[in-house]
Design an enzyme around this catalytic site. Structure first.
Site, PDB file in Angstrom:
ATOM      1  CD  GLU A   1      34.902   5.132  21.933  1.00  0.00           C
ATOM      2  OE1 GLU A   1      36.045   5.466  21.536  1.00  0.00           O
ATOM      3  OE2 GLU A   1      34.343   5.653  22.914  1.00  0.00           O
TER       4      GLU A   1
ATOM      5  CB  CYS B   1      33.089  -0.547  26.128  1.00  0.00           C
ATOM      6  SG  CYS B   1      31.676  -0.300  27.218  1.00  0.00           S
TER       7      CYS B   1
ATOM      8  CG  HIS C   1      31.598   4.491  25.149  1.00  0.00           C
ATOM      9  ND1 HIS C   1      32.876   4.193  24.715  1.00  0.00           N
ATOM     10  CD2 HIS C   1      31.345   3.614  26.164  1.00  0.00           C
ATOM     11  CE1 HIS C   1      33.363   3.200  25.431  1.00  0.00           C
ATOM     12  NE2 HIS C   1      32.451   2.833  26.320  1.00  0.00           N
TER      13      HIS C   1
END
Length: 203
Positions: free
Chosen positions: A88, A151, A169
């Site tokens: 991410e 998250c 992830h």
């Protein structure tokens, strides 16, 4: 840096939550110490499993950052909608108020921080970590969408703390031989390579 002269990397996974009765990142936190050891010549890894609750965002995760004072943070979480690992690259100042957490509670507000910036960019090198995971044979992509659940909130908070941080992830575990999602062993090896790259850059 710790008093012993090491730098510290905080590594976290999450417990199960609604929609994810098995969270592979919880198992990663149990297996990675055996693969990496807790200490290299220059870096100490500290592993924690985080509660998947909005209350835990401050009561547990925020306290860990303050108590450990790590030099870097690598968060792992599961996203059952994905078939690859996703590094991410940013967090957004949003929280969905529909999906319950493991305690049955929803986000207290639609924004993580009222009046704050809309996005925060990850502060560990996403491209290099993506290449490290790919070199381990894992399917991996860069992602600009960490979602609007815990998250994303965890990454948002860690970036905002000023500590170099990133979130990875991972997919849910494959359910059949024909399932294209990577096996846990592949995810685990990719996580090892990612953490080794973080340690190399800190050392």
């Amino acid at each position: 840096m710790t008093a012993e002269g090491w730098k510290t990397v905080l590594v976290t996974g999450f417990r199960p939550f609604p929609g994810a009765p098995v969270n592979p990142t919880e198992h990663l936190m149990q297996s990675l110490p055996g693969r990496l050891g807790e200490v290299t010549s220059t870096v100490r890894f500290v592993f924690h499993v985080l509660p998947t609750t909005w209350a835990g965002r401050h009561e547990v995760t925020g306290k860990l950052r303050r108590d450990i004072r790590p030099d870097a943070i690598v968060h792992f979480g599961v996203d059952g909608t994905r078939s690859t690992l996703n590094i991410e690259t940013r967090a957004v100042n949003r929280a969905e108020q529909v999906r319950p957490d493991a305690a049955g509670e929803t986000a207290p507000a639609a924004q993580l921080a009222s009046g704050a910036e809309e996005t925060r960019m990850s502060t560990l090198p996403a491209g290099a970590l993506c290449e490290a995971a790919r070199a381990a044979g894992a399917p991996v992509e860069l992602s600009a969408d960490a979602g609007t659940y815990l998250c994303n909130a965890t990454l948002w908070d860690s970036i905002g703390s000023g500590i170099p941080s990133i979130f990875i992830h991972v997919p849910a575990l494959p359910e059949s031989p024909n399932d294209k999602r990577p096996a846990f062993a592949v995810v685990e090896t990719a996580a090892v390579r990612i953490l080794e790259e973080v340690a190399r850059r800190l050392g």
